[in-house]
Design an enzyme around this catalytic site. Structure first.
Site, PDB file in Angstrom:
ATOM      1  N   LYS A 242       0.850  -1.189   0.000  1.00  8.61           N
ATOM      2  CA  LYS A 242       0.000   0.000   0.000  1.00  8.61           C
ATOM      3  C   LYS A 242       0.886   1.240   0.000  1.00  8.61           C
ATOM      4  CE  LYS A 242      -0.048   2.141   3.310  1.00  8.61           C
ATOM      5  NZ  LYS A 242       0.169   3.139   4.376  1.00  8.61           N
TER       6      LYS A 242
ATOM      7  N   ASP B 261      -5.719   0.598   8.151  1.00  8.94           N
ATOM      8  CA  ASP B 261      -5.467   0.390   6.725  1.00  8.94           C
ATOM      9  C   ASP B 261      -6.093  -0.900   6.186  1.00  8.94           C
ATOM     10  OD1 ASP B 261      -3.989   2.684   6.659  1.00  8.94           O
ATOM     11  OD2 ASP B 261      -2.034   1.719   6.508  1.00  8.94           O
TER      12      ASP B 261
END
Length: 270
Positions: A10, A130
């Site tokens: 990410k 996240d």
């Protein structure tokens, strides 16, 4: 039959910290994007859940019961267990959401085999801010602590990206603590590329104050033919975006020659 999933790295193309919250978290606006490379998880049926960690950064995860992949399995009750081998290719505490990506890959594996419960997003959020974004691993906007997701069509999909880390772990907590507390304004609206170009990472300065090597990484990336370079998350990984894979490869070779001790991963935005 083995089920294989990549835990896509990410990156935060933009990360605006708007306020400290009473619960100790921060109010954020971020543009998540995902690289087509990362950790690799291989799962097969077993009597009970079991996670084995291998790979370059596997030694950083010494407690099999304390890693987030194990915790993700515990969040998803099933009739059968899963034996998971986690190949840890992403550095730990690096601003790449590596653990969250591993958890997201576990959710995708369980979805493939058993399906997910209706409240899977809440279960994912309980593992980390996240994690919900990492389940689908597609470019999206995150608000609140990062768990309130909004889809955005990405005009950056297919863009060549280079990830670089000085091999210095950087914990998230101290970086947020070092944030100046100033609201420097909302994340821009528009296309993914516009948000990335006009946005910023408010954690860059506090991260550099703790880990000055980040500024050396950024200077090196800025010295290549990238059209955007920035720190990801709370650091210390930085990324650079390139117009073509050849230009990115050239930059990767130059950086590998100048800084052979740095970790790097080339890839493409999903």
């Amino acid at each position: 039959m083995a089920h294989i999933q990549t835990a896509y790295a990410k990156i935060n193309l933009a990360l605006h910290v708007r306020a400290r919250r009473d619960d100790g978290y921060h109010e954020l606006e971020t543009l998540f994007a995902f690289v087509d490379q990362g950790d690799v998880l291989t799962a097969s049926a077993a009597e009970q859940d079991e996670v084995t960690v291998v790979g370059e950064f596997g030694t950083a995860l010494t407690d099999p019961f304390d890693n987030i992949a194990t915790k993700a399995l515990g969040k998803l009750p099933r009739a059968n267990g899963l034996r998971v081998m986690l190949e840890k290719n992403l550095p730990v505490a690096a601003g790449l959401g590596g653990g969250s990506a591993d958890a997201g890959a576990i959710f995708r594996i369980v979805r493939e085999i058993h399906g997910l419960p209706d409240d899977w997003q809440a279960r994912a959020a309980a593992l980390g801010a996240d994690v919900p974004a990492c389940v689908e691993s597609l470019t999206c906007i995150g608000r609140g602590t990062g768990t309130e997701l909004e889809t955005i069509e990405s005009n950056l999909t297919g863009t060549s990206v280079l990830l670089v880390n000085p091999r210095i772990p950087l914990a998230t907590g101290p970086v947020f603590k070092a944030w100046d507390g100033e609201d420097h304004g909302p994340m821009p609206t528009g296309t993914a590329s516009l948000i990335a170009q006009k946005g910023r990472n408010d954690l860059e300065a506090p991260a550099i104050s703790i880990c000055p090597e980040i500024s050396t990484v950024l200077e090196s990336l800025n010295g290549t033919d990238a059209f955007l370079s920035r720190m990801s998350g709370s650091g210390a990984t930085c990324f650079a975006l390139y117009r073509s894979h050849d230009v990115m490869r050239e930059a990767a070779e130059k950086l590998a020659f100048d800084h052979p001790d740095w970790w790097q991963m080339p890839g493409t935005l999903r």
